[in-house]
Design an enzyme around this catalytic site. Structure first.
Site, mmCIF file in Angstrom:
data_model
loop_
_atom_site.group_PDB
_atom_site.id
_atom_site.type_symbol
_atom_site.label_atom_id
_atom_site.label_comp_id
_atom_site.label_asym_id
_atom_site.label_seq_id
_atom_site.Cartn_x
_atom_site.Cartn_y
_atom_site.Cartn_z
ATOM 1 N N HIS A 26 16.054 5.840 0.158
ATOM 2 C CA HIS A 26 16.298 4.399 0.207
ATOM 3 C C HIS A 26 17.255 4.129 -0.816
ATOM 4 O O HIS A 26 17.325 4.476 -1.877
ATOM 5 C CB HIS A 26 14.901 3.920 -0.770
ATOM 6 N N HIS A 38 6.540 5.997 6.311
ATOM 7 C CA HIS A 38 6.051 6.891 5.295
ATOM 8 C C HIS A 38 4.361 7.161 5.665
ATOM 9 O O HIS A 38 3.713 6.148 6.107
ATOM 10 C CB HIS A 38 6.119 6.245 4.165
ATOM 11 N N GLU A 46 1.815 10.428 2.290
ATOM 12 C CA GLU A 46 2.583 10.934 0.672
ATOM 13 C C GLU A 46 1.408 10.610 -0.525
ATOM 14 O O GLU A 46 1.216 11.762 -0.994
ATOM 15 C CB GLU A 46 3.581 9.864 0.407
ATOM 16 N N ASP A 67 14.812 10.796 -1.179
ATOM 17 C CA ASP A 67 14.168 9.782 -1.341
ATOM 18 C C ASP A 67 14.527 8.501 -2.377
ATOM 19 O O ASP A 67 15.135 7.613 -1.769
ATOM 20 C CB ASP A 67 12.527 10.246 -1.885
HETATM 21 N N1 ADE Z 1 9.773 3.130 -1.399
HETATM 22 C C1 ADE Z 1 10.947 3.722 -2.119
HETATM 23 N N2 ADE Z 1 10.535 4.980 -2.202
HETATM 24 C C2 ADE Z 1 9.225 5.259 -1.719
HETATM 25 C C3 ADE Z 1 8.081 6.256 -1.677
HETATM 26 N N3 ADE Z 1 8.635 7.302 -2.119
HETATM 27 N N4 ADE Z 1 7.322 6.106 -0.951
HETATM 28 C C4 ADE Z 1 6.859 4.666 -0.747
HETATM 29 N N5 ADE Z 1 7.766 3.745 -0.697
HETATM 30 C C5 ADE Z 1 8.747 3.849 -1.299
HETATM 31 ZN ZN ZN Z 2 10.525 7.254 0.649
#
Ligand code: ADE
Ligand code: ZN
Length: 334
Positions: A16, A194, A197, A275
């Site tokens: 990101h 995503h 997670e 990330d």
């Molecule tokens: N936005 C930035 N990093 C993130 C992550 N690890 N999981 C979900 N949204 C995100």
């Molecule tokens: Zn992410």
């Protein structure tokens, strides 16, 4: 091993760009744009990077990105990331950005895309780093907000390769965005999401079935679901995993418990990524190094992770072949 990782040609598929905002640049931009930060200095800010979960991180992440206001702010942010990428031998980068977090503060969509793509173009000309841009929808907001982003992006269609889904996962299942992803698909966007997670394996399945996701970002929870694991292997669905992020956000208590090695052994197309590198203690090579140490990975495993990053990318086939050749030439003498 560290030197091998440093020189290994690789692609990054899960970064990101707002998460690459280093505290020093955050303070510089805060002063320039007259944004108040609730921290005395860079050290105090870094000391706050102690997260209990994903939401703790997201609160700081959205607060920090308020300093990004002009096209040149986004350019500088992206240029700084690409300098790191070059030093770490990233040869291709697919970068996420969160349009809703900026346009809702009054930033023009054209400015954020303009700033980011200016830096990406420069890195390609100067360092041969190819790239794609992926805009993520914030899953903790409404579907109609995401549809509005798709419309806003229309004048920039040529500069944006794909759509993604990020932000708070728990309680925001992929099905909420089925219509947005169907529309994005009809308009020719590549699709990632995503999933797994903080959310369950069911969200990974939902990302595939309801969203038509071509890659899963993270996907940790899939390990506990044998049928899903088989499907991910059979269909060759890549997972963009982020070990240091998982550690910092307590998705795993210890990197030795990270699912990456088991997934590799079961034939999944697993990749290593950073990330939000400025928040989680390292860029891509620090992630390779940490996971290699924790799971006793060998050079052959690291080479496979690098190959996976290239085959899982949205780069055109000739570019993928070229990069796979770079990996093979690099690995042959080792
Ligand atoms: N936005 C930035 N990093 C993130 C992550 N690890 N999981 C979900 N949204 C995100
Ligand atoms: Zn992410």
């Amino acid at each position: 091993m560290d030197a091998f990782i440093r020189g290994l040609p690789k692609a990054e598929l899960h970064c990101h760009i707002e998460g690459a905002l280093e505290p020093e640049l955050m303070f510089e931009l805060a002063a320039r744009n007259r944004v108040e930060l609730p921290f005395a200095d860079v050290d105090a800010l870094r000391a706050a990077y102690d997260f209990g979960n994903l939401q703790d991180f997201l609160d700081l992440y959205y607060q920090g990105m308020r300093v990004l206001q002009s096209e040149s702010d986004f350019y500088e942010l992206t240029r700084a990331y690409l300098q790191k990428a070059r030093a770490q031998n990233i040869r291709h980068a697919e970068i996420f950005f969160d349009p809703q977090a900026h346009v809702s503060r009054g930033v023009a969509f054209a400015d954020l895309v303009g700033g980011i793509t200016a830096a990406l173009g420069e890195a390609e000309r100067e360092a041969g780093i190819t790239s794609h841009l992926i805009m993520c929808f914030l899953r903790d907001r409404d579907e109609k907000d995401a549809l509005a982003v798709l419309e806003m992006a229309e004048p920039h269609r040529a500069e944006i390769a794909g759509v993604g889904l990020d932000s708070a996962e728990a309680g925001n299942p992929p099905e909420k965005f089925a219509r947005v992803f169907a529309e994005a698909r009809a308009r020719g966007y590549r699709r990632v999401a995503h999933a797994g997670e903080e959310g369950p394996a069911e969200y990974v399945r939902g990302a595939l079935d309801a969203l038509g996701a071509e890659r899963i970002d993270h996907g940790n929870a899939a390990l506990g679901d044998a049928q899903l694991m088989e499907r991910l292997a059979r269909e060759g669905v890549p997972l963009t995993m982020c070990p240091l992020s998982n550690l910092k956000l307590r998705v795993v208590a210890d990197l030795r418990e990270h699912p990456l090695k088991k997934m590799l052994e079961r034939g999944l197309c697993v990749t290593v990524n950073s990330d939000d590198p400025s928040y989680f203690g390292g860029y891509i090579n620090e992630n390779y190094r940490a996971i290699a140490r924790a799971l006793d990975l060998e050079r052959a495993d690291l080479a496979q992770l690098a190959r996976n990053s290239i085959t899982a990318s949205f780069a055109a086939p000739p570019r993928r072949r070229e990069l796979l050749g770079e990996v093979e030439r690099y690995c042959a003498p080792h």
